[in-house]
Design a protein around this motif. Sequence first.
Motif, PDB file in Angstrom:
ATOM      1  N   GLU A 195       0.842  -1.206   0.000  1.00 37.82           N
ATOM      2  CA  GLU A 195       0.000   0.000   0.000  1.00 37.82           C
ATOM      3  C   GLU A 195       0.866   1.242   0.000  1.00 37.82           C
ATOM      4  OE1 GLU A 195      -2.771  -0.327   3.298  1.00 37.82           O
ATOM      5  OE2 GLU A 195      -3.292  -2.342   2.576  1.00 37.82           O
ATOM      6  N   GLN A 199       1.087   4.419  -2.649  1.00 34.69           N
ATOM      7  CA  GLN A 199       0.930   5.831  -2.237  1.00 34.69           C
ATOM      8  C   GLN A 199       2.097   6.663  -2.733  1.00 34.69           C
ATOM      9  OE1 GLN A 199       0.524   6.024   2.003  1.00 34.69           O
ATOM     10  NE2 GLN A 199      -1.356   4.785   1.940  1.00 34.69           N
ATOM     11  N   TRP A 220      -2.375  -6.959  -7.850  1.00 36.38           N
ATOM     12  CA  TRP A 220      -2.920  -5.843  -7.061  1.00 36.38           C
ATOM     13  C   TRP A 220      -2.157  -4.540  -7.310  1.00 36.38           C
ATOM     14  CZ3 TRP A 220      -1.827  -2.737  -2.672  1.00 36.38           C
ATOM     15  CH2 TRP A 220      -2.949  -2.120  -2.128  1.00 36.38           C
ATOM     16  N   ARG A 252      -5.823   1.680  -5.709  1.00 39.38           N
ATOM     17  CA  ARG A 252      -6.282   0.333  -5.378  1.00 39.38           C
ATOM     18  C   ARG A 252      -6.674   0.264  -3.901  1.00 39.38           C
ATOM     19  NH1 ARG A 252      -3.753  -2.633  -9.754  1.00 39.38           N
ATOM     20  NH2 ARG A 252      -4.572  -1.372 -11.439  1.00 39.38           N
ATOM     21  N   THR A 253      -7.616  -0.619  -3.603  1.00 36.40           N
ATOM     22  CA  THR A 253      -7.939  -0.897  -2.199  1.00 36.40           C
ATOM     23  C   THR A 253      -7.915  -2.402  -2.005  1.00 36.40           C
ATOM     24  OG1 THR A 253     -10.288  -1.065  -2.664  1.00 36.40           O
ATOM     25  CG2 THR A 253      -9.459   1.117  -2.010  1.00 36.40           C
ATOM     26  N   ARG A 254      -7.780  -2.794  -0.758  1.00 40.82           N
ATOM     27  CA  ARG A 254      -7.733  -4.233  -0.468  1.00 40.82           C
ATOM     28  C   ARG A 254      -9.032  -4.911  -0.894  1.00 40.82           C
ATOM     29  NH1 ARG A 254      -2.964  -6.395  -0.368  1.00 40.82           N
ATOM     30  NH2 ARG A 254      -1.586  -4.741   0.321  1.00 40.82           N
ATOM     31  N   ALA A 255     -10.140  -4.136  -0.821  1.00 41.84           N
ATOM     32  CA  ALA A 255     -11.432  -4.724  -1.155  1.00 41.84           C
ATOM     33  C   ALA A 255     -11.466  -5.224  -2.592  1.00 41.84           C
ATOM     34  CB  ALA A 255     -12.530  -3.690  -0.938  1.00 41.84           C
TER      35      ALA A 255
END
Lengths: 297, 323, 358
Positions: A195, A199, A220, A252-255
């Motif tokens: 993550e 960023q 991802w 991106r998000t973990r979801a």
Amino acid sequence: MPEAPSDPVAERFRRIAARPVVLDVRALGMSFRGAGGKTVQALHDVSFQVRRREFLTVVGASGCGKSTLVRILAGLAHHTAGEVLLDGRPVTGPGPDRGMVFQGYTLFPWLTVVRNVMFGLEMGDMGRDQARSEALLWLDLVGLASKAEAWPHQLSGGQRQRVAIARALAARPRILLMDEPFGALDPQTRATLQEHLLQIWQQVDVTVVFITHDIDEAVWLADRVLVLQPPDQDHPGGWLAEAVEVPLPVPRTRAMHDLPAYRAVRERIERLIRPPRPPAAERLPVFKMTAAGDEVL
Amino acid sequence: MLAVRCALALLLAVASLRAAEPPLTVAYSDWPGWTAWEIAIQKGWFKEAGVAVEFVWMEYGPSMEAFQAGKVDAVTVTNGDQLVMAAAGKASKGIVLTDYSNGNDMIVGRPGIASIKDLKGKKVGLEVGLVEHLLLLKALEANGLKESDVTIVAVPTNDTPQTLASGQVDAIGAWYPVSGQALELVPGSKPLFTSKDAPGLIYDFTVVASESLAKRKADWTKIAAVWPRIAAYLADPATRDDGIRIMAARVNVPAAKYALAMPGTFFLDLAGNHKHFARAEGLGSVYGSSAVAHAFNLANKVYDKPLKVEDFIDPSFLPAAPK
Amino acid sequence: MVRSAWRVGGDPPARLSGVLWLGAFLLPLAAWCALSYLPWLWHPQVLIAEPGDSSFSAGMRIERAAFAAAVAEAARQGQRPPQGGRVNPVFLPAPHEVARALWTGFTTPPLRRGDPWLHQSLGHSITVIAWGFLISALVGVPLGVLCGSVPALSRLVEPFVDFIRYMPAPAFGALCVAVLGINDAPKVAIIVVGTFFQMVLVVANTTRQLDRGLVEAAQTLGASDKRLLTRVIVPGILPNLYTDMRILLGWAWTYLIVAELIGASSGISWYINQQGKYRAYDNVFAGIILIGLIGLVTDLVLGWIGRFLFPWSGQQVSRASALAFAAVTLPLRLPWLLLRLARRYDPKAARPQEPDHA
Ligand SMILES: Nc1ncnc2c1ncn2[C@@H]1O[C@H](COP(=O)(O)OP(=O)(O)OP(=O)(O)O)[C@@H](O)[C@H]1O
Ligand SMILES: [Mg+2]
């Protein structure tokens, strides 16, 4: 493509396609002179292009030539066929326009954290005071400003890799090469750093080529995933099986792990890398498993 | 410290260039006859004689190397070893006979070896080509043996005691004090043959490079004239103990211990010098002794260059014989 | 706890470590004392006190078996038997004799006027070692680092160095004297010959062992070859180089015994050699122990300094020794400290500039 990308995604790929090519790899081949005079071909006819601010990941089975590829891009190894162009100029050796983060820890142990980050700046003939203040900003970006005066051996593995990223970025490379940078980290740290990397990438004008053997990580993180395959009958060296676009929006998000688009891409790559194989040899001393458990005679 | 010393040496060199010739240098080593020069050094007799000479204390082997290389003007050696250096190209003349060895050079046998005859087929450790080699050959000859009857093992003289103690050889050849060390280190070992059994086989010389002799004739004459004074000092019972004390201090051992070495060396005073410098056949004359050494050396291939031994002996620097 | 200290990879507690360190010296000393003072332990010879009717003489040292035979023989013949006490061979003096030799060595003036005192002899030896080692290091370390960094240079230099290092340094004695004279220069040269070639190979090897990843990382950060050497390779190998030098310095001492016997005799090894010739083995032992002590103390001091030189190696340093080190080195560091203080109050240097992310 298994599922039509939603509009913002299509728009993103259109924009990327409009950007200039930063890295142009053409018919790249590489063979090592191995033991006993035999040559080992590590790469065979690999071609791809990377555009500015694209995030490219490379996956493949162990030994298919991923490290070799990234080392050639960095100029640390010399290819034996084809060419590599960076901004249209052939790559002949290592240089500050291609930053690199290695799997092993390569912070200079004799320099404090901030001096490590200053290293590339000083190599670029920046004065020490300016290099220092700039290095502190980069450390701030990776969230380690508080560790500026620590020695590398006082940092955790994840912190070390964050400093390594800051050090590589501080030299303002056109392209950031990463060879399994999170390979040695535990899953939680790894997820955090993934993550974190995204960023950072969103704030910095840099193109990323990221090697991994973890398909989830590859999908991802990336705009596009290159799938390398080990040599087979048709290919004497590791070869590029496919470049898969990841139809997921950024950031991106973990979801997104649960999105059908994500799963489709993931499965596709999984099948490419691990084709269904017949069971392992009968001769291995393995127990035959049954529903009731192993059968011990 | 070294830098300071180098600077000093340089200063001295410059100073002496401006003054006159540099002091003559003599390498001397641990043998009673040669250590005796120390008496003149400590008593200031060279200064009295008006000659600048510097004695440099060395090990025997290195002193020969330094002389051969021209780094010193003179050296103290046996007459036989002078010929070995001459065969290797060093022109020199022996101008003072300090003594002849009178028991201090020895072939020492391990326990169980009773005489030279027992050495047949055995191993002897010594410094090949040097004086003890000659002594061994003489000993073998006197006992009806040949060199080929024994196996010679090359051992530096300083290492002979340990070598004998280790049992690798059956006998060794060494001079004082090393020979005494061997006797003490190996209980039951004993001298099989000493220079006392062949007096005059080994004369001890002070040998000067021919170039220096030609250039500084007057200075060498003054130096040679100091020797009889030393010999007299050691001969006079009133001063002998003081002489021994000075010599013992040079080799850094207590005087009482050093006194043990004195009987094995026969000091030659002025009369003795003239007596043994007289040309004659046989070991009674240094000419005869050198001829014997030369013949041995040739026969045993220590070197293969024929030399005229009289070229290497020159008694003319000594004062005239006393009436 | 005590048990785990003795396991493979065990970690002895600090107290035990201290005791072990002492034991390292006390155990051999105890063994030496036992051999010297317990006659039934070894004492293979008999010192004849009273020869009786035997062929021995007083003061002779006789193997025990030979002595026993002589006594038996005398008894058979009805003669007076020889008498004596069991002793060690002359070359193994007792600890108290060596201690006395050490004491008198330092407290009695030299027998010969103008000769150096024992401590001056030692000083001379240390000077020769220091110069030899310094000259070796000044050339050998840079050459070794270059050989370790530049493979082509290594191929050109190392085979010959490897060949010559097997030649015994003592064999160069005569040559050194012929070229350099009879004073200290040939002695220094022997030390140089003895250490230089080893040093090149050891340093080259140490350099090659530097993590390649560090060099490659520096290359991708734009370091030129010259800067790779000065900014990466040299600092990277420094702790190992320091250890190498400590070990090589020990080697230099082994060549001293040769060096001091060529040309004009001098120093502690001449002392040892000369005392050996005259069988003063108590003095010989004293000399040998002195050399050992100097080596040990040098190494301890260098090791102690090393802990402060390389703070990044993560070595634990006690507060007391950190303070001591700071105090000792203050004069050296003062100018630098002042410079840093001055810079801290430079208003321009304090304000970081905004980097532009173009
Ligand atoms: N220096 C070398 N000499 C000879 N062969 C080499 C060398 N380096 C790599 N190879 C070979 O090249 C091939 C590719 O190696 P590479 O290290 O690029 O694999 P990789 O994809 O990075 O594997 P991994 O995921 O395990 O890191 C392998 O077959 C390897 O044996
Ligand atoms: Mg790899």
